[in-house]
Design a protein around this motif. Structure first.
Motif, short mmCIF file in Angstrom:
data_model
loop_
_atom_site.label_atom_id
_atom_site.label_comp_id
_atom_site.label_asym_id
_atom_site.label_seq_id
_atom_site.Cartn_x
_atom_site.Cartn_y
_atom_site.Cartn_z
N SER A 21 37.39 -57.84 62.81
CA SER A 21 36.68 -57.20 61.71
C SER A 21 35.39 -56.52 62.15
CB SER A 21 36.39 -58.22 60.61
OG SER A 21 35.46 -59.16 61.10
N VAL A 22 34.96 -56.71 63.37
CA VAL A 22 33.73 -56.09 63.85
C VAL A 22 34.03 -54.63 64.20
CG1 VAL A 22 31.99 -56.11 65.65
CG2 VAL A 22 32.82 -58.26 64.70
N GLU A 23 33.29 -53.73 63.57
CA GLU A 23 33.49 -52.31 63.82
C GLU A 23 32.26 -51.74 64.50
OE1 GLU A 23 34.62 -50.11 60.40
OE2 GLU A 23 36.13 -51.57 59.80
N ASP A 24 32.48 -50.77 65.38
CA ASP A 24 31.38 -50.12 66.07
C ASP A 24 31.20 -48.74 65.45
OD1 ASP A 24 29.43 -49.42 67.80
OD2 ASP A 24 30.71 -49.24 69.55
N ASP A 25 30.08 -48.54 64.75
CA ASP A 25 29.83 -47.29 64.04
C ASP A 25 29.14 -46.25 64.91
OD1 ASP A 25 30.97 -48.34 61.79
OD2 ASP A 25 29.07 -48.97 60.90
N THR A 26 28.91 -46.54 66.18
CA THR A 26 28.20 -45.59 67.03
C THR A 26 29.12 -44.46 67.46
OG1 THR A 26 28.69 -46.85 69.02
CG2 THR A 26 26.61 -47.35 67.90
N ASP A 27 28.56 -43.29 67.54
CA ASP A 27 29.29 -42.11 67.98
C ASP A 27 29.25 -42.09 69.50
OD1 ASP A 27 30.31 -39.61 68.50
OD2 ASP A 27 29.00 -38.56 67.11
N PRO A 28 30.39 -42.01 70.17
CA PRO A 28 30.37 -42.00 71.64
C PRO A 28 29.64 -40.79 72.22
CG PRO A 28 32.58 -41.57 70.81
CD PRO A 28 31.73 -41.93 69.64
N LEU A 29 29.50 -39.74 71.43
CA LEU A 29 28.81 -38.55 71.91
C LEU A 29 27.29 -38.71 71.87
CD1 LEU A 29 31.03 -35.79 70.26
CD2 LEU A 29 31.19 -36.75 72.57
N ASP A 30 26.80 -39.78 71.23
CA ASP A 30 25.35 -40.01 71.18
C ASP A 30 24.76 -40.17 72.57
OD1 ASP A 30 25.19 -39.80 68.46
OD2 ASP A 30 25.20 -41.97 68.09
N VAL A 31 25.53 -40.71 73.50
CA VAL A 31 25.05 -40.87 74.87
C VAL A 31 24.75 -39.50 75.47
CG1 VAL A 31 25.68 -41.65 77.18
CG2 VAL A 31 26.30 -43.02 75.19
N PHE A 32 25.63 -38.54 75.25
CA PHE A 32 25.44 -37.19 75.80
C PHE A 32 24.25 -36.50 75.13
CE2 PHE A 32 30.24 -37.60 76.15
CZ PHE A 32 30.16 -38.25 77.36
N ARG A 33 24.09 -36.72 73.82
CA ARG A 33 22.94 -36.15 73.12
C ARG A 33 21.63 -36.68 73.71
NH1 ARG A 33 26.53 -37.29 68.65
NH2 ARG A 33 27.23 -35.35 67.73
N GLU A 34 21.59 -37.99 73.96
CA GLU A 34 20.37 -38.59 74.49
C GLU A 34 20.08 -38.10 75.91
OE1 GLU A 34 18.22 -42.92 74.97
OE2 GLU A 34 20.30 -42.85 74.32
N ILE A 35 21.09 -37.99 76.75
CA ILE A 35 20.89 -37.47 78.11
C ILE A 35 20.33 -36.05 78.05
CG2 ILE A 35 22.10 -36.71 80.20
CD1 ILE A 35 24.06 -39.08 79.70
N ALA A 36 20.92 -35.22 77.18
CA ALA A 36 20.48 -33.83 77.06
C ALA A 36 19.06 -33.75 76.51
CB ALA A 36 21.44 -33.06 76.17
N TYR A 37 18.76 -34.55 75.50
CA TYR A 37 17.42 -34.51 74.90
C TYR A 37 16.36 -34.93 75.91
CZ TYR A 37 13.67 -35.12 71.50
OH TYR A 37 12.49 -35.03 70.82
N ASN A 38 16.66 -35.94 76.70
CA ASN A 38 15.70 -36.41 77.70
C ASN A 38 15.49 -35.40 78.82
OD1 ASN A 38 15.18 -38.81 76.37
ND2 ASN A 38 16.81 -39.90 77.43
#
Length: 97
Positions: A21-38
């Motif tokens: 029942s545990v769901e992961d609501d994180t978007d896998p693309l968030d990692v790429f967004r963070e790398i690009a923003y940094n």
């Protein structure tokens, strides 16, 4: 002895039920967004419009991803950063017109 088995079966069933029942609501693309923003300088970061976590991410050449940040500088347009998903690093910031 039967009570011990019953308790073990019950615990096993409960652990399986909770793990499913545990769901992961994180978007896998968030990692790429963070790398690009940094990868952006503070000057460019200050021109990003809206939340950088909402940046558009699309497939790019050679298995890389392109992250596009909208900016307040209409003359230069958006900032586009190429991210290598295998290395977990940014490759380049594309030139703006």
């Amino acid at each position: 002895m039967k009570k011990i088995y019953a308790v073990l079966v019950l615990l096993t069933l409960l652990s399986v039920a909770f793990s499913c029942s545990v769901e992961d609501d994180t978007d896998p693309l968030d990692v790429f967004r963070e790398i690009a923003y940094n990868a952006l300088s503070s000057d460019i970061k200050s021109t990003v419009v809206g939340d950088w976590r909402d940046a558009e991410v699309s497939a790019w050449v050679d298995g890389n991803y392109l992250v596009i940040f909208e900016t307040s500088d209409a003359a230069l347009g958006p900032v586009k950063v190429v991210v290598d998903p295998e290395r977990g690093t940014w490759v380049e910031i594309l030139p703006r017109p």
